[in-house]
Design a protein around this motif. Structure first.
Motif, PDB file in Angstrom:
ATOM      1  N   ILE A   1      13.188   6.335 -10.157  1.00 56.63           N
ATOM      2  CA  ILE A   1      13.332   5.612  -8.896  1.00 56.63           C
ATOM      3  C   ILE A   1      14.817   5.423  -8.588  1.00 56.63           C
ATOM      4  CG2 ILE A   1      12.901   3.433  -7.707  1.00 56.63           C
ATOM      5  CD1 ILE A   1      10.372   3.132  -9.345  1.00 56.63           C
TER       6      ILE A   1
ATOM      7  N   ARG B   1       5.777  -0.124  -3.884  1.00 55.13           N
ATOM      8  CA  ARG B   1       5.678  -0.130  -5.356  1.00 55.13           C
ATOM      9  C   ARG B   1       7.056   0.026  -5.987  1.00 55.13           C
ATOM     10  NH1 ARG B   1       0.845   2.602  -3.937  1.00 55.13           N
ATOM     11  NH2 ARG B   1       1.818   4.659  -4.000  1.00 55.13           N
ATOM     12  N   LYS B   2       7.936   0.783  -5.333  1.00 50.59           N
ATOM     13  CA  LYS B   2       9.293   0.937  -5.848  1.00 50.59           C
ATOM     14  C   LYS B   2      10.068  -0.375  -5.751  1.00 50.59           C
ATOM     15  CE  LYS B   2       9.656   5.864  -4.719  1.00 50.59           C
ATOM     16  NZ  LYS B   2      10.318   6.870  -3.846  1.00 50.59           N
TER      17      LYS B   2
ATOM     18  N   LYS C   1       0.785  -1.237   0.000  1.00 53.40           N
ATOM     19  CA  LYS C   1       0.000   0.000   0.000  1.00 53.40           C
ATOM     20  C   LYS C   1       0.819   1.290   0.000  1.00 53.40           C
ATOM     21  CE  LYS C   1      -3.888  -2.326   0.372  1.00 53.40           C
ATOM     22  NZ  LYS C   1      -4.875  -2.356  -0.738  1.00 53.40           N
ATOM     23  N   THR C   2       2.127   1.203   0.011  1.00 52.75           N
ATOM     24  CA  THR C   2       2.929   2.420   0.095  1.00 52.75           C
ATOM     25  C   THR C   2       3.762   2.627  -1.171  1.00 52.75           C
ATOM     26  OG1 THR C   2       4.864   1.335   1.089  1.00 52.75           O
ATOM     27  CG2 THR C   2       3.113   2.064   2.584  1.00 52.75           C
ATOM     28  N   PRO C   3       4.186   3.874  -1.417  1.00 54.49           N
ATOM     29  CA  PRO C   3       5.066   4.128  -2.568  1.00 54.49           C
ATOM     30  C   PRO C   3       6.361   3.329  -2.509  1.00 54.49           C
ATOM     31  CG  PRO C   3       4.155   6.182  -1.740  1.00 54.49           C
ATOM     32  CD  PRO C   3       3.768   5.121  -0.753  1.00 54.49           C
ATOM     33  N   PHE C   4       6.897   3.153  -1.297  1.00 50.43           N
ATOM     34  CA  PHE C   4       8.130   2.360  -1.176  1.00 50.43           C
ATOM     35  C   PHE C   4       7.906   0.937  -1.668  1.00 50.43           C
ATOM     36  CE2 PHE C   4      10.666  -0.638   1.420  1.00 50.43           C
ATOM     37  CZ  PHE C   4      11.921  -0.320   0.923  1.00 50.43           C
TER      38      PHE C   4
END
Length: 332
Positions: free
Chosen positions: A216, A199-200, A194-197
């Protein structure tokens, strides 16, 4: 003219069956194992046995949560077993010198420092993660022996400390190690999904070059994944030390193989870019119940090593088969 669509349909059906077996085959095998063990020994599904298996799998599970981040990012961490030994020995030694309130954060800081070194070598210097962590496996083991002087560690006053709560305590009838495992799995599951991290991490593992060109910072993501892994190892070391209130300096030796097996069983690809925390938890439980079942039916503990190897080979085969859409190579 009518036979061609039928043949095409049959081919598609066969491909779907092959893909389904490749993706879900390990779960089918797990169900068969569970049924077989239950038939062989009626104690297998007793609540006490189930709770005992989950409790004994908590240390392995906590370590596997961190390694999941590393594997999804497209790397490996074979140093977790030796690092867990180091964490356990350090916190036990510092317990008597500083007290548990200071020993625990000091141990976490030292473990995270080693994780940072590994993350720097793999993330920023772009060294091969297999070579780096394999070398660190030996280096950390040597560091542990140096720190302990080759001696095992024990807490002097085992009755007068609250330190045992992490490994031996219970809350609402549930062992604390299980609660720690569940809480950490929930937290890291949210971070990954659920976080941008999160997804990265998937982006770097799926295609590192494309992730870099999209803005990124690959090195920072990989570095952070190894910090997550080190934090989980420190937590596992805390549980191990608290449970036994003493330890050999080789307590984590060989656990890196079991951790990797659990992560792969959960569906994380060694090629990076896929996997979830929830499935890693399932992989940990699969491994734990299979090992428990083997013991209940009377097989010696060392048979587990052979079974673990077979499971790893099977899991890797299914992972590759899922990506190419068939169980067997088209060349074969």
């Amino acid at each position: 003219m009518q036979s061609r669509p039928a043949a095409r349909t049959g081919g598609l059906t066969g491909a779907k069956v092959g893909t389904f077996l490749a993706r879900q085959g390990i779960l089918i095998a797990f169900v068969l194992f569970m049924v077989g063990f239950t038939v062989a020994n009626e104690r297998f599904l007793e609540p006490d046995n189930i709770l005992g298996v989950i409790r004994s799998s908590a240390i392995l599970g906590v370590m596997a949560l961190g390694v999941t981040f590393v594997v999804i990012s497209g790397n490996l961490d074979l140093s977790v077993g030796s690092l867990m030994s180091f964490s356990t020995i350090v916190v036990l030694d510092l317990h008597d010198k500083l007290g548990p309130a200071l020993a625990i954060p000091a141990m976490f800081a030292m473990t995270l420092a080693i994780g940072a070194v590994i993350g720097f070598l793999v993330g920023y210097l772009r060294l091969n993660s297999l070579i780096v962590t394999l070398g660190m496996l030996s280096a950390i083991h040597g560091l542990t022996l140096t720190y302990s002087g080759g001696q095992n560690m024990d807490i002097a006053d085992k009755e007068g400390t609250w330190f045992s709560v992490f490994g031996q305590g219970e809350a609402l009838g549930i062992p604390v190690p299980i609660l720690i495992f569940a809480a950490l799995a929930a937290l890291l599951g949210i971070v990954l999904a659920k976080t941008p991290f999160g997804r990265k991490v998937y982006a770097v593992g799926g295609n590192g070059t494309a992730a870099t060109f999209s803005g990124i910072r690959r090195a920072r993501v990989v570095f952070s994944c190894y910090l997550v892994s080190a934090f989980c190892v420190a937590t596992a070391g805390l549980i191990q030390a608290s449970r036994s209130m003493g330890s050999q300096n080789t307590v984590g030796q060989g656990m890196e193989l079991e951790v990797l097996a659990a992560v792969i069983l959960g569906g994380a690809s060694l090629m990076g870019g896929s996997g979830t925390i929830f499935k890693t938890v399932i992989g940990v439980l699969i491994l734990g119940f299979i090992q428990n079942g083997l013991l209940l039916i009377g097989l010696e503990f060392y048979v587990q090593y052979v079974v673990t190897w077979i499971i790893i080979i099977l899991a890797v085969w299914l992972d590759v088969a899922a990506k190419r859409g068939r169980l067997l190579s088209p060349i074969a």
